[in-house]
Design a protein around this motif. Structure first.
Motif, PDB file in Angstrom:
ATOM      1  N   GLY A   7       0.775  -1.235   0.000  1.00  0.00           N
ATOM      2  CA  GLY A   7       0.000   0.000   0.000  1.00  0.00           C
ATOM      3  C   GLY A   7       0.803   1.281   0.000  1.00  0.00           C
ATOM      4  N   PHE A   8       2.097   1.202  -0.198  1.00  0.00           N
ATOM      5  CA  PHE A   8       2.917   2.406  -0.274  1.00  0.00           C
ATOM      6  C   PHE A   8       2.799   3.050  -1.649  1.00  0.00           C
ATOM      7  CE2 PHE A   8       4.851   0.419   3.360  1.00  0.00           C
ATOM      8  CZ  PHE A   8       5.420   1.450   4.100  1.00  0.00           C
ATOM      9  N   GLU A   9       2.994   4.354  -1.690  1.00  0.00           N
ATOM     10  CA  GLU A   9       3.180   5.061  -2.946  1.00  0.00           C
ATOM     11  C   GLU A   9       4.682   5.206  -3.177  1.00  0.00           C
ATOM     12  OE1 GLU A   9       0.880   5.933  -5.084  1.00  0.00           O
ATOM     13  OE2 GLU A   9      -0.778   5.242  -3.815  1.00  0.00           O
ATOM     14  N   PHE A  10       5.089   5.149  -4.429  1.00  0.00           N
ATOM     15  CA  PHE A  10       6.515   5.230  -4.706  1.00  0.00           C
ATOM     16  C   PHE A  10       7.127   6.530  -4.186  1.00  0.00           C
ATOM     17  CE2 PHE A  10       6.249   2.040  -8.358  1.00  0.00           C
ATOM     18  CZ  PHE A  10       6.951   1.090  -7.645  1.00  0.00           C
ATOM     19  N   GLY A  11       6.382   7.621  -4.301  1.00  0.00           N
ATOM     20  CA  GLY A  11       6.912   8.912  -3.867  1.00  0.00           C
ATOM     21  C   GLY A  11       7.212   8.965  -2.383  1.00  0.00           C
ATOM     22  N   GLU A  12       6.461   8.200  -1.584  1.00  0.00           N
ATOM     23  CA  GLU A  12       6.690   8.190  -0.135  1.00  0.00           C
ATOM     24  C   GLU A  12       8.073   7.667   0.217  1.00  0.00           C
ATOM     25  OE1 GLU A  12       3.180   6.932   2.469  1.00  0.00           O
ATOM     26  OE2 GLU A  12       2.819   5.841   0.600  1.00  0.00           O
ATOM     27  N   LEU A  13       8.532   6.715  -0.545  1.00  0.00           N
ATOM     28  CA  LEU A  13       9.746   5.988  -0.179  1.00  0.00           C
ATOM     29  C   LEU A  13      11.014   6.790  -0.404  1.00  0.00           C
ATOM     30  CD1 LEU A  13       8.694   2.541  -1.659  1.00  0.00           C
ATOM     31  CD2 LEU A  13       8.617   3.252   0.736  1.00  0.00           C
ATOM     32  N   THR A  14      10.939   7.822  -1.233  1.00  0.00           N
ATOM     33  CA  THR A  14      12.110   8.653  -1.485  1.00  0.00           C
ATOM     34  C   THR A  14      11.905  10.111  -1.079  1.00  0.00           C
ATOM     35  OG1 THR A  14      11.357   9.017  -3.769  1.00  0.00           O
ATOM     36  CG2 THR A  14      12.926   7.222  -3.395  1.00  0.00           C
ATOM     37  N   ALA A  15      10.735  10.413  -0.502  1.00  0.00           N
ATOM     38  CA  ALA A  15      10.415  11.810  -0.186  1.00  0.00           C
ATOM     39  C   ALA A  15      11.439  12.458   0.749  1.00  0.00           C
ATOM     40  CB  ALA A  15       9.019  11.888   0.425  1.00  0.00           C
ATOM     41  N   SER A  16      11.941  11.695   1.710  1.00  0.00           N
ATOM     42  CA  SER A  16      12.883  12.250   2.687  1.00  0.00           C
ATOM     43  C   SER A  16      14.321  11.825   2.430  1.00  0.00           C
ATOM     44  CB  SER A  16      12.471  11.799   4.101  1.00  0.00           C
ATOM     45  OG  SER A  16      11.154  12.203   4.407  1.00  0.00           O
ATOM     46  N   ARG A  17      14.567  11.191   1.318  1.00  0.00           N
ATOM     47  CA  ARG A  17      15.892  10.663   1.058  1.00  0.00           C
ATOM     48  C   ARG A  17      16.773  11.684   0.355  1.00  0.00           C
ATOM     49  NH1 ARG A  17      17.019   8.177   4.444  1.00  0.00           N
ATOM     50  NH2 ARG A  17      18.879   7.616   3.268  1.00  0.00           N
ATOM     51  N   PRO A  18      17.995  11.898   0.823  1.00  0.00           N
ATOM     52  CA  PRO A  18      18.918  12.847   0.186  1.00  0.00           C
ATOM     53  C   PRO A  18      19.201  12.456  -1.262  1.00  0.00           C
ATOM     54  CG  PRO A  18      19.739  12.147   2.347  1.00  0.00           C
ATOM     55  CD  PRO A  18      18.573  11.274   2.027  1.00  0.00           C
ATOM     56  N   GLY A  19      19.030  13.412  -2.146  1.00  0.00           N
ATOM     57  CA  GLY A  19      19.313  13.163  -3.552  1.00  0.00           C
ATOM     58  C   GLY A  19      18.370  12.199  -4.222  1.00  0.00           C
TER      59      GLY A  19
END
Length: 410
Positions: A293-305
């Protein structure tokens, strides 16, 4: 001097190793014991082989030929590459498939090819292999064809009648990357072919006005592959592209293949391959999108670069970046929130939902479900357990890092 069959097999099976999209999931169950013919898409008697990076291969995975008229910078078989060339005839591929199957070495065929003469000429030969295996030899095993997007739509349609799965590689995560590294290929044409394929796959699942199902067409759906680390695309770019592919074309799988340096490489390519751990993290993120149930954008939203954390898995990294949503109450939380708890899988969550209808859940109950208590403790609360300040510890991430290893001095 003409190469022997075994010499060509060695060349063309090695040339096919860069294509990861050969899983046999999603096919129609066919069994020759019941319907006659040869082979089965399921069952025992298959000798599985494992590649050095852990992939399980149970298919005869070869190229029809590694000759190619295209000059894609990232491809070992590009026209300007100084590699040993070889070619099979369709009849030779058929004979190899049947002989390997009779020896219980494979459960089916994964067939791709370089482009020879023209897209249609190459696609005709790929289709001939699948058609003759099915109709002349009664082969009931799995067939996966790597199709050519600018081939005739009639050829692509015929391929779907005989293959369990079709795939078209998008090659690069972004259209800009494809233009820079493979200018002879057309991103728009690739996506149009994928769109046409989806329409045919969907139509085959529906019943006609007479109540009968339409003709079988690629029952295992379609998949694609993209090369990771050859260009400057970030993990955010890769996952955004995957999200669009899943949503627009109903893909069964997107495969990620870490770029491998090749001989006589173009100056625009990196001299080193990306860490294989990056490929692994992308697969984990893909899994979270498809089943958690995750969205792809959630997984990198807080990731540097826009890059996934290589040291910890994406689900744990997301939880550490969103601590305000934890701890989660094992006895009251929704299924959607339980799926976001690090260490809890789909089957475990389903078991918890069933169990809490009858009794209160305690932390030690997770141990009986083979859950890592150490990983779960900071993110849940239950009868007799509260993480107190554990969830907010500044050094919480370090508790999950792999133990340091002593490097060899030799």
């Amino acid at each position: 001097m003409k190469k022997s069959l075994s010499e060509r097999l060695a060349i063309l099976s090695d040339a096919a190793k860069y294509d990861a999209s050969c899983a046999s999931s999603g096919s129609t169950r066919r069994d020759s014991a019941k319907t006659g013919g040869l082979g089965s898409t399921t069952g025992n008697g298959i000798c599985h082989a494992y590649t050095p990076d852990g992939r399980c291969i149970s298919l005869l995975k070869i190229l029809l030929t590694n000759f190619c008229v295209y000059d894609c910078a990232y491809c070992i078989n590009r026209s300007s590459s100084n590699v040993e060339r070889a070619r099979f005839t369709p009849d030779e591929v058929i004979w190899l498939t049947l002989e390997f199957y009779r020896r219980n070495c494979i459960e089916g065929l994964f067939l791709s090819s370089g482009i020879i003469q023209s897209s249609d000429h190459t696609m005709e030969q790929l289709v001939q292999v699948a058609r003759d295996l099915r109709l002349k030899h009664g082969f009931r095993g799995y067939i996966h064809l790597k199709t050519i997007p600018d081939a005739s739509p009639k050829l692509l349609e015929e391929a779907g009648l005989y293959a369990d799965r079709l795939s078209i590689n998008v090659e690069m995560p972004t259209e800009t990357g494809l233009k820079d590294y493979a200018p002879e290929k057309d991103a728009g044409g690739i996506r149009r072919a994928m769109g046409d394929m989806r329409l045919k796959i969907d139509a085959a699942k529906e019943k006609t006005h007479t109540g009968r199902r339409a003709a079988r067409f690629s029952p295992g759906g379609q998949s694609t592959q993209m090369i990771i680390g050859a260009d400057a695309a970030t993990d955010r770019d890769v996952l955004a592209s995957s999200s669009g592919l899943y949503g627009s074309y109903g893909l069964r799988r997107v495969y990620y293949s870490a770029f491998s340096p090749i001989p006589d490489a173009s100056a625009i390519l990196p001299v080193r391959s990306p860490p294989l751990q990056r490929e692994h993290r992308l697969y984990q993120a893909d899994w979270l999108f498809r089943f958690y149930g995750f969205e792809f954008g959630e997984l990198t939203a807080s990731r540097p670069g826009g890059m996934l954390d290589l040291e910890i898995d994406p689900k744990l990294a997301w939880a550490l970046d969103n601590r305000a949503q934890f701890p989660v109450d094992l006895n009251r939380a929704s299924k959607e929130m339980l799926l976001r708890v690090p260490g809890l899988g789909v089957k475990t969550v389903q078991a918890l939902l069933m169990a809490r209808k009858h009794r209160a859940i305690r932390l030690e109950d997770l141990g009986r479900l083979n859950v890592s208590i150490k990983k779960v403790r900071p993110f849940v609360k239950a009868i007799g357990w509260s993480p107190a300040r554990l969830t907010d510890r500044q050094d919480l991430r370090t508790l999950f890092l792999p133990a340091p290893q002593q490097m060899s001095l030799l």
